[in-house]
Motif scaffolding. Structure first.
Motif, PDB file in Angstrom:
ATOM      1  N   GLU A 188       0.820  -1.226   0.000  1.00  0.00           N
ATOM      2  CA  GLU A 188       0.000   0.000   0.000  1.00  0.00           C
ATOM      3  C   GLU A 188       0.851   1.272   0.000  1.00  0.00           C
ATOM      4  O   GLU A 188       0.345   2.357  -0.267  1.00  0.00           O
ATOM      5  CB  GLU A 188      -0.987   0.014   1.179  1.00  0.00           C
ATOM      6  N   HIS A 189       2.142   1.178   0.244  1.00  0.00           N
ATOM      7  CA  HIS A 189       3.030   2.344   0.191  1.00  0.00           C
ATOM      8  C   HIS A 189       3.451   2.675  -1.238  1.00  0.00           C
ATOM      9  O   HIS A 189       4.165   3.646  -1.455  1.00  0.00           O
ATOM     10  CB  HIS A 189       4.285   2.099   1.042  1.00  0.00           C
ATOM     11  N   PHE A 190       3.039   1.872  -2.196  1.00  0.00           N
ATOM     12  CA  PHE A 190       3.449   2.048  -3.588  1.00  0.00           C
ATOM     13  C   PHE A 190       2.289   2.509  -4.455  1.00  0.00           C
ATOM     14  O   PHE A 190       1.998   1.952  -5.500  1.00  0.00           O
ATOM     15  CB  PHE A 190       4.078   0.761  -4.126  1.00  0.00           C
ATOM     16  N   ARG A 191       1.610   3.542  -3.977  1.00  0.00           N
ATOM     17  CA  ARG A 191       0.504   4.152  -4.705  1.00  0.00           C
ATOM     18  C   ARG A 191       0.725   5.647  -4.743  1.00  0.00           C
ATOM     19  O   ARG A 191       1.155   6.245  -3.757  1.00  0.00           O
ATOM     20  CB  ARG A 191      -0.838   3.870  -4.014  1.00  0.00           C
ATOM     21  N   THR A 192       0.416   6.267  -5.888  1.00  0.00           N
ATOM     22  CA  THR A 192       0.504   7.720  -5.985  1.00  0.00           C
ATOM     23  C   THR A 192      -0.654   8.327  -5.206  1.00  0.00           C
ATOM     24  O   THR A 192      -1.546   7.613  -4.734  1.00  0.00           O
ATOM     25  CB  THR A 192       0.429   8.177  -7.450  1.00  0.00           C
ATOM     26  N   ALA A 193      -0.662   9.651  -5.116  1.00  0.00           N
ATOM     27  CA  ALA A 193      -1.746  10.344  -4.419  1.00  0.00           C
ATOM     28  C   ALA A 193      -3.092  10.054  -5.076  1.00  0.00           C
ATOM     29  O   ALA A 193      -4.131  10.078  -4.433  1.00  0.00           O
ATOM     30  CB  ALA A 193      -1.483  11.847  -4.397  1.00  0.00           C
ATOM     31  N   ARG A 194      -3.076   9.743  -6.365  1.00  0.00           N
ATOM     32  CA  ARG A 194      -4.313   9.421  -7.092  1.00  0.00           C
ATOM     33  C   ARG A 194      -4.602   7.929  -7.122  1.00  0.00           C
ATOM     34  O   ARG A 194      -5.501   7.478  -7.815  1.00  0.00           O
ATOM     35  CB  ARG A 194      -4.231   9.964  -8.513  1.00  0.00           C
ATOM     36  N   GLY A 195      -3.785   7.147  -6.413  1.00  0.00           N
ATOM     37  CA  GLY A 195      -4.057   5.724  -6.281  1.00  0.00           C
ATOM     38  C   GLY A 195      -3.456   4.833  -7.349  1.00  0.00           C
ATOM     39  O   GLY A 195      -3.724   3.641  -7.383  1.00  0.00           O
ATOM     40  N   LYS A 196      -2.626   5.394  -8.230  1.00  0.00           N
ATOM     41  CA  LYS A 196      -2.012   4.576  -9.281  1.00  0.00           C
ATOM     42  C   LYS A 196      -0.775   3.870  -8.737  1.00  0.00           C
ATOM     43  O   LYS A 196      -0.092   4.392  -7.859  1.00  0.00           O
ATOM     44  CB  LYS A 196      -1.632   5.456 -10.471  1.00  0.00           C
ATOM     45  N   PRO A 197      -0.468   2.681  -9.276  1.00  0.00           N
ATOM     46  CA  PRO A 197       0.724   1.971  -8.812  1.00  0.00           C
ATOM     47  C   PRO A 197       2.000   2.746  -9.136  1.00  0.00           C
ATOM     48  O   PRO A 197       2.070   3.465 -10.125  1.00  0.00           O
ATOM     49  CB  PRO A 197       0.696   0.656  -9.594  1.00  0.00           C
ATOM     50  N   SER A 198       2.990   2.593  -8.280  1.00  0.00           N
ATOM     51  CA  SER A 198       4.255   3.299  -8.452  1.00  0.00           C
ATOM     52  C   SER A 198       5.420   2.362  -8.166  1.00  0.00           C
ATOM     53  O   SER A 198       5.268   1.373  -7.446  1.00  0.00           O
ATOM     54  CB  SER A 198       4.309   4.485  -7.490  1.00  0.00           C
ATOM     55  N   THR A 199       6.583   2.681  -8.719  1.00  0.00           N
ATOM     56  CA  THR A 199       7.795   1.911  -8.429  1.00  0.00           C
ATOM     57  C   THR A 199       8.539   2.509  -7.247  1.00  0.00           C
ATOM     58  O   THR A 199       9.526   1.954  -6.788  1.00  0.00           O
ATOM     59  CB  THR A 199       8.736   1.891  -9.648  1.00  0.00           C
ATOM     60  N   HIS A 200       8.080   3.667  -6.776  1.00  0.00           N
ATOM     61  CA  HIS A 200       8.699   4.346  -5.648  1.00  0.00           C
ATOM     62  C   HIS A 200       7.725   4.359  -4.474  1.00  0.00           C
ATOM     63  O   HIS A 200       6.509   4.479  -4.670  1.00  0.00           O
ATOM     64  CB  HIS A 200       9.056   5.788  -6.014  1.00  0.00           C
ATOM     65  N   CYS A 201       8.267   4.304  -3.265  1.00  0.00           N
ATOM     66  CA  CYS A 201       7.411   4.339  -2.080  1.00  0.00           C
ATOM     67  C   CYS A 201       6.816   5.738  -1.910  1.00  0.00           C
ATOM     68  O   CYS A 201       7.271   6.708  -2.513  1.00  0.00           O
ATOM     69  CB  CYS A 201       8.195   3.927  -0.837  1.00  0.00           C
ATOM     70  N   ARG A 202       5.804   5.833  -1.100  1.00  0.00           N
ATOM     71  CA  ARG A 202       5.104   7.108  -0.879  1.00  0.00           C
ATOM     72  C   ARG A 202       6.061   8.184  -0.367  1.00  0.00           C
ATOM     73  O   ARG A 202       5.991   9.341  -0.777  1.00  0.00           O
ATOM     74  CB  ARG A 202       3.959   6.863   0.125  1.00  0.00           C
ATOM     75  N   ALA A 203       6.956   7.834   0.549  1.00  0.00           N
ATOM     76  CA  ALA A 203       7.905   8.809   1.099  1.00  0.00           C
ATOM     77  C   ALA A 203       8.802   9.375  -0.003  1.00  0.00           C
ATOM     78  O   ALA A 203       9.066  10.582  -0.048  1.00  0.00           O
ATOM     79  CB  ALA A 203       8.743   8.172   2.202  1.00  0.00           C
ATOM     80  N   CYS A 204       9.269   8.536  -0.909  1.00  0.00           N
ATOM     81  CA  CYS A 204      10.127   8.998  -2.006  1.00  0.00           C
ATOM     82  C   CYS A 204       9.336   9.862  -2.986  1.00  0.00           C
ATOM     83  O   CYS A 204       9.848  10.859  -3.492  1.00  0.00           O
ATOM     84  CB  CYS A 204      10.771   7.809  -2.722  1.00  0.00           C
ATOM     85  N   LEU A 205       8.077   9.496  -3.250  1.00  0.00           N
ATOM     86  CA  LEU A 205       7.231  10.304  -4.134  1.00  0.00           C
ATOM     87  C   LEU A 205       7.012  11.693  -3.536  1.00  0.00           C
ATOM     88  O   LEU A 205       7.090  12.699  -4.239  1.00  0.00           O
ATOM     89  CB  LEU A 205       5.886   9.618  -4.362  1.00  0.00           C
ATOM     90  N   ASP A 206       6.745  11.750  -2.224  1.00  0.00           N
ATOM     91  CA  ASP A 206       6.537  13.036  -1.563  1.00  0.00           C
ATOM     92  C   ASP A 206       7.810  13.883  -1.597  1.00  0.00           C
ATOM     93  O   ASP A 206       7.756  15.090  -1.832  1.00  0.00           O
ATOM     94  CB  ASP A 206       6.074  12.830  -0.121  1.00  0.00           C
ATOM     95  N   ALA A 207       8.962  13.255  -1.365  1.00  0.00           N
ATOM     96  CA  ALA A 207      10.237  13.978  -1.392  1.00  0.00           C
ATOM     97  C   ALA A 207      10.511  14.515  -2.795  1.00  0.00           C
ATOM     98  O   ALA A 207      10.966  15.653  -2.962  1.00  0.00           O
ATOM     99  CB  ALA A 207      11.369  13.064  -0.932  1.00  0.00           C
ATOM    100  N   LYS A 208      10.222  13.719  -3.813  1.00  0.00           N
ATOM    101  CA  LYS A 208      10.438  14.149  -5.200  1.00  0.00           C
ATOM    102  C   LYS A 208       9.527  15.328  -5.544  1.00  0.00           C
ATOM    103  O   LYS A 208       9.952  16.291  -6.187  1.00  0.00           O
ATOM    104  CB  LYS A 208      10.178  12.967  -6.145  1.00  0.00           C
TER     105      LYS A 208
END
Length: 162
Positions: free
Chosen positions: A22-42
Motif C-alpha cells: 500500500e506504500h506504492f501508490r501515488t496520491a491518485r491511487g495509481k501503482p508506483s515503483t517508488h514508495c510514498r515517502a520517495c514520491l513526496d520527497a520528489k
C-alpha cells in the motif's frame, strides 16, 4: 515496482527500503515503483526547483523538455502564424482561456495559460505549429489520423446539404 517477497513486502527502487504494497501508490491511487515517502520527497524537490526558477524559467524548461524548442522559437512561430491558430485562424487575443488543472497545494493561483499551444507529432516529436486548445484537442481526439478528420468533414458537409 519490484515483485513482493514472500511476506508481501516490496523494495522501493529509489530508497531501496522494504515497504508493504500500500506504500506504492501515488496520491491518485495509481501503482508506483517508488514508495510514498520517495514520491513526496520528489514532489517537494520539484516544487522548490520550480519556485527558484520562477514562472519564466518554468515556461522555458517546459517548452524545452516537452518540445525541444526555446521561448524565442515559440515566439517566432507565433509571429510567423500572425498570432493565429494554425487551423481555425482565430487570433490569440480572441481565444477564451478557461483555467483548468488541479489547484496548487500552497493555494497560490495557477499561472496564466498560454492561448496558442504547441502542436507536435507524437511519433517523430516534430513541432508542426501552434493551435488553439480546441483545434489541438480535435487533432488529438482524431488520433492524428487525417482520414478520420476528412471523414468528419465529409459527414458535416453532407449534413449541411439536408
Amino acid at each position: 515496482m519490484e515483485q513482493p517477497d514472500s511476506g508481501g513486502q516490496i523494495k522501493c527502487r529509489y530508497c531501496r527500503k522494504i515497504w508493504p504494497p500500500e506504500h506504492f501508490r501515488t496520491a491518485r491511487g495509481k501503482p508506483s515503483t517508488h514508495c510514498r515517502a520517495c514520491l513526496d520527497a520528489k514532489r517537494e524537490e520539484t516544487r522548490l526547483r520550480r519556485e527558484r526558477m520562477g514562472p519564466a524559467g518554468v515556461r522555458a524548461a517546459n517548452l524545452w523538455d516537452k518540445y525541444r524548442i526555446t521561448v524565442e522559437q515559440y515566439d517566432a512561430l507565433r509571429a510567423a502564424q500572425q498570432y493565429r491558430c494554425g487551423i481555425c485562424g482565430t487570433h490569440e487575443d480572441d481565444i477564451t482561456v478557461i483555467l483548468t488543472g488541479r489547484p496548487r497545494l500552497d493555494g497560490t493561483p495557477t499561472a496564466r495559460a498560454v492561448r496558442l499551444v504547441v502542436d507536435h507529432c507524437h511519433n517523430s516529436r516534430r513541432v508542426r505549429g501552434l493551435l488553439c486548445n480546441n483545434c489541438n484537442t480535435m487533432i488529438g481526439l482524431s488520433s492524428e489520423d487525417p482520414a478520420i478528420l476528412r471523414a468528419g468533414a465529409a459527414y458535416l458537409e453532407a449534413s449541411m446539404l439536408q
